[in-house]
Design a protein around this motif. Structure first.
Motif, PDB file in Angstrom:
ATOM      1  N   VAL A  99      -3.095 -15.244 -10.707  1.00 47.11           N
ATOM      2  CA  VAL A  99      -2.383 -14.405  -9.739  1.00 47.11           C
ATOM      3  C   VAL A  99      -0.991 -14.972  -9.472  1.00 47.11           C
ATOM      4  CG1 VAL A  99      -2.349 -13.571  -7.361  1.00 47.11           C
ATOM      5  CG2 VAL A  99      -4.485 -13.524  -8.667  1.00 47.11           C
ATOM      6  N   LEU A 100      -0.894 -16.270  -9.261  1.00 49.79           N
ATOM      7  CA  LEU A 100       0.406 -16.890  -8.995  1.00 49.79           C
ATOM      8  C   LEU A 100       1.363 -16.689 -10.162  1.00 49.79           C
ATOM      9  CD1 LEU A 100      -0.826 -20.221  -7.379  1.00 49.79           C
ATOM     10  CD2 LEU A 100       0.462 -18.424  -6.208  1.00 49.79           C
ATOM     11  N   ALA A 101       0.831 -16.665 -11.370  1.00 48.89           N
ATOM     12  CA  ALA A 101       1.673 -16.526 -12.556  1.00 48.89           C
ATOM     13  C   ALA A 101       2.214 -15.119 -12.749  1.00 48.89           C
ATOM     14  CB  ALA A 101       0.882 -16.941 -13.797  1.00 48.89           C
ATOM     15  N   GLN A 102       1.714 -14.149 -11.995  1.00 50.28           N
ATOM     16  CA  GLN A 102       2.169 -12.766 -12.162  1.00 50.28           C
ATOM     17  C   GLN A 102       3.519 -12.498 -11.497  1.00 50.28           C
ATOM     18  OE1 GLN A 102       0.305 -11.066 -14.412  1.00 50.28           O
ATOM     19  NE2 GLN A 102      -0.704 -13.075 -14.355  1.00 50.28           N
ATOM     20  N   GLY A 103       4.040 -13.447 -10.742  1.00 51.94           N
ATOM     21  CA  GLY A 103       5.357 -13.275 -10.136  1.00 51.94           C
ATOM     22  C   GLY A 103       5.503 -14.144  -8.910  1.00 51.94           C
ATOM     23  N   ASP A 104       6.707 -14.673  -8.689  1.00 54.56           N
ATOM     24  CA  ASP A 104       6.915 -15.553  -7.536  1.00 54.56           C
ATOM     25  C   ASP A 104       7.074 -14.786  -6.233  1.00 54.56           C
ATOM     26  OD1 ASP A 104       9.482 -14.524  -7.795  1.00 54.56           O
ATOM     27  OD2 ASP A 104      10.392 -16.428  -8.384  1.00 54.56           O
ATOM     28  N   PRO A 158      12.257  -0.703   7.099  1.00 51.95           N
ATOM     29  CA  PRO A 158      11.973  -1.635   6.000  1.00 51.95           C
ATOM     30  C   PRO A 158      10.597  -2.287   6.127  1.00 51.95           C
ATOM     31  CG  PRO A 158      14.221  -1.925   6.771  1.00 51.95           C
ATOM     32  CD  PRO A 158      13.566  -0.974   7.736  1.00 51.95           C
ATOM     33  N   ILE A 159       9.874  -2.280   5.027  1.00 49.62           N
ATOM     34  CA  ILE A 159       8.554  -2.891   4.960  1.00 49.62           C
ATOM     35  C   ILE A 159       8.711  -4.291   4.370  1.00 49.62           C
ATOM     36  CG2 ILE A 159       6.248  -2.726   3.973  1.00 49.62           C
ATOM     37  CD1 ILE A 159       6.916  -0.558   6.067  1.00 49.62           C
ATOM     38  N   ALA A 160       8.105  -5.281   5.013  1.00 54.21           N
ATOM     39  CA  ALA A 160       8.233  -6.663   4.557  1.00 54.21           C
ATOM     40  C   ALA A 160       7.197  -7.027   3.507  1.00 54.21           C
ATOM     41  CB  ALA A 160       8.114  -7.618   5.742  1.00 54.21           C
ATOM     42  N   ALA A 161       5.981  -6.474   3.644  1.00 52.68           N
ATOM     43  CA  ALA A 161       4.890  -6.885   2.760  1.00 52.68           C
ATOM     44  C   ALA A 161       3.919  -5.745   2.530  1.00 52.68           C
ATOM     45  CB  ALA A 161       4.141  -8.077   3.359  1.00 52.68           C
ATOM     46  N   VAL A 162       3.383  -5.707   1.330  1.00 51.21           N
ATOM     47  CA  VAL A 162       2.268  -4.810   0.990  1.00 51.21           C
ATOM     48  C   VAL A 162       1.117  -5.683   0.534  1.00 51.21           C
ATOM     49  CG1 VAL A 162       1.431  -3.114  -0.672  1.00 51.21           C
ATOM     50  CG2 VAL A 162       3.658  -2.797   0.430  1.00 51.21           C
ATOM     51  N   GLN A 163      -0.052  -5.410   1.075  1.00 54.47           N
ATOM     52  CA  GLN A 163      -1.257  -6.169   0.740  1.00 54.47           C
ATOM     53  C   GLN A 163      -2.234  -5.259   0.007  1.00 54.47           C
ATOM     54  OE1 GLN A 163      -4.915  -7.881   3.358  1.00 54.47           O
ATOM     55  NE2 GLN A 163      -2.891  -8.652   3.958  1.00 54.47           N
ATOM     56  N   SER A 164      -2.732  -5.726  -1.136  1.00 58.45           N
ATOM     57  CA  SER A 164      -3.746  -4.992  -1.889  1.00 58.45           C
ATOM     58  C   SER A 164      -4.634  -5.989  -2.614  1.00 58.45           C
ATOM     59  CB  SER A 164      -3.119  -4.046  -2.915  1.00 58.45           C
ATOM     60  OG  SER A 164      -2.564  -2.899  -2.304  1.00 58.45           O
ATOM     61  N   GLU A 165      -5.818  -5.523  -3.003  1.00 58.42           N
ATOM     62  CA  GLU A 165      -6.690  -6.375  -3.806  1.00 58.42           C
ATOM     63  C   GLU A 165      -6.064  -6.558  -5.180  1.00 58.42           C
ATOM     64  OE1 GLU A 165     -11.314  -6.799  -5.345  1.00 58.42           O
ATOM     65  OE2 GLU A 165     -10.713  -5.009  -4.203  1.00 58.42           O
ATOM     66  N   TYR A 166      -6.007  -7.814  -5.637  1.00 53.72           N
ATOM     67  CA  TYR A 166      -5.404  -8.108  -6.931  1.00 53.72           C
ATOM     68  C   TYR A 166      -5.997  -9.399  -7.462  1.00 53.72           C
ATOM     69  CZ  TYR A 166      -1.655  -8.388 -10.482  1.00 53.72           C
ATOM     70  OH  TYR A 166      -0.943  -8.425 -11.668  1.00 53.72           O
ATOM     71  N   SER A 167      -6.502  -9.344  -8.680  1.00 54.52           N
ATOM     72  CA  SER A 167      -7.098 -10.504  -9.328  1.00 54.52           C
ATOM     73  C   SER A 167      -7.147 -10.217 -10.821  1.00 54.52           C
ATOM     74  CB  SER A 167      -8.509 -10.738  -8.780  1.00 54.52           C
ATOM     75  OG  SER A 167      -9.406  -9.743  -9.265  1.00 54.52           O
ATOM     76  N   PRO A 168      -7.568 -11.175 -11.636  1.00 53.90           N
ATOM     77  CA  PRO A 168      -7.673 -10.890 -13.068  1.00 53.90           C
ATOM     78  C   PRO A 168      -8.555  -9.690 -13.404  1.00 53.90           C
ATOM     79  CG  PRO A 168      -7.779 -13.252 -12.714  1.00 53.90           C
ATOM     80  CD  PRO A 168      -7.795 -12.603 -11.351  1.00 53.90           C
ATOM     81  N   CYS A 169      -9.517  -9.354 -12.533  1.00 52.46           N
ATOM     82  CA  CYS A 169     -10.404  -8.234 -12.841  1.00 52.46           C
ATOM     83  C   CYS A 169     -10.149  -6.997 -11.990  1.00 52.46           C
ATOM     84  CB  CYS A 169     -11.865  -8.664 -12.724  1.00 52.46           C
ATOM     85  SG  CYS A 169     -12.389  -9.184 -11.082  1.00 52.46           S
ATOM     86  N   VAL A 170      -9.154  -7.028 -11.116  1.00 53.01           N
ATOM     87  CA  VAL A 170      -8.769  -5.857 -10.315  1.00 53.01           C
ATOM     88  C   VAL A 170      -7.260  -5.695 -10.452  1.00 53.01           C
ATOM     89  CG1 VAL A 170      -8.640  -4.833  -8.018  1.00 53.01           C
ATOM     90  CG2 VAL A 170     -10.678  -6.107  -8.693  1.00 53.01           C
ATOM     91  N   ARG A 171      -6.837  -4.710 -11.238  1.00 57.48           N
ATOM     92  CA  ARG A 171      -5.428  -4.585 -11.624  1.00 57.48           C
ATOM     93  C   ARG A 171      -4.737  -3.355 -11.026  1.00 57.48           C
ATOM     94  NH1 ARG A 171      -4.239  -7.633 -16.250  1.00 57.48           N
ATOM     95  NH2 ARG A 171      -5.812  -9.261 -16.490  1.00 57.48           N
TER      96      ARG A 171
END
Length: 336
Positions: free
Chosen positions: A264-269, A168-181
């Motif tokens: 970013v916070l508004a995209q999901g808790d 099981p993977i706990a977390a995935v990290q990627s670049e994410y912002s209003p201009c990187v989708r």
């Protein structure tokens, strides 16, 4: 101080964490060790409970900085670090073989002055090594008590599923912002299907959405000098978009960085952004965004600025993109 919290795997962390790379790596002239220590201490004082580092950052220097500064306060935060990208035989490289992962981890534990890292990521996919082998090395490290949970960074949905089948993977990290989708192509859906938390790095787009880039005359060793979006002729076009974003933030009574983080916070808790900074004033600005609640109209206005294909230039240079497994956006595929 306390901040709103979110869940990442087994961990409850502040809704906004801290990416520590800037203190040791990638953005030109480095701050002094004393200034780095002050910023890390201030982050904890402000209620940040999620710190993110990696073996690569400062070629071990970032882990040493954390070890020297705040590990005495370890009961106050969740610590994440990364392997695979590291220095091998004196040169930066990519090595996902189990023996390399084990060596990087052991060295990290020494640098951090601890016997346990809460969350340990594969920093990148090594295409020469099956993901199952690399994840197996992390699973064995967890069994040995050296790490608490497994993570992946800049990994595609298909690779996430293969990795998750091993452990099981706990977390995935990627670049994410209003201009990187890019995570919206498939990674966010895969994470939600599998119950994996998502960590958004560069949520203010390497300073761009914090209104910190005005030209492409960067200091030596600033990574943005080789990123197509942040140099001319692409930069002028992207600064025009930024002007609209800046005006929207001003009209909302917040800073551009806070608008980016609020989006970013508004995209999901299930999403935790980890902005990085060398400035205590900017740190305080970022942390205050944990209390920003954007209206649906404001979110829609952000989306109207950064429509698909609006940003000029690819996210990475060809050499950098070669190390990225995360899916390309349709407009990026058209340019590839």
């Amino acid at each position: 101080m306390t901040l709103p919290t979110r869940r990442i795997g087994p961990f409850t962390v502040s809704a906004i964490g801290l990416g520590c790379m800037n203190l040791s790596h990638a953005y030109g002239r480095l701050p002094s060790e004393a200034d780095g220590i002050r910023l890390l201490e201030r982050a904890l004082d402000l209620g940040v409970t999620f710190l993110d580092t990696a073996a690569l950052y400062g070629y071990g220097g970032n882990e040493r900085l954390i070890g020297k500064s705040v590990m005495r306060r370890k009961d106050e935060f969740t610590l994440a670090s990364k392997c695979v990208l590291d220095v091998f035989d004196g040169e930066r490289g990519l090595n996902g073989r189990p023996e390399a992962i084990a060596k990087t981890l052991d060295q990290a534990l020494v640098r951090l002055g601890t016997d346990h890292i809460d969350l340990y990521y594969l920093h990148r996919l090594d295409p020469q090594v099956p993901i199952e082998d690399s994840v197996g090395a992390l699973a064995r490290a967890k069994e040995a008590g050296k790490i608490g949970a497994l993570g992946l960074s800049e990994i595609s949905a298909a690779t996430i599923r293969r990795a998750h089948a091993v452990h099981p993977i706990a977390a995935v990290q990627s670049e994410y912002s209003p201009c990187v989708r890019n995570p919206e192509v498939a990674v966010l859906d895969a994470c939600r299907e599998l119950g994996i938390g998502f960590v958004a790095f560069s949520p203010v787009a390497r300073g761009y959405l914090a209104d910190a880039i005005a030209h492409d005359r960067y200091e030596e060793d600033d990574i943005r000098a080789i990123m197509p979006r942040f140099v001319e002729p692409q930069l002028s076009s992207n600064l025009a978009l930024l002007a609209r974003f800046r005006d929207l933030a001003r009209g909302s009574g917040i800073t551009p960085a806070q608008l980016a983080l609020g989006w970013v916070l508004a995209q999901g808790d299930d999403i935790v952004p980890i902005p990085g900074t060398r400035s205590i004033a900017h740190l305080e600005e970022d942390v205050a965004a944990a209390h920003v609640a954007l209206s649906a109209d404001t979110i829609a206005a952000v989306d109207a600025i950064f429509t698909p294909g609006a940003m000029a230039g690819p996210r990475y240079s060809p050499a950098m993109q070669a190390t990225i497994d995360t899916e390309l956006l349709p407009e990026e595929m058209a340019d590839a």
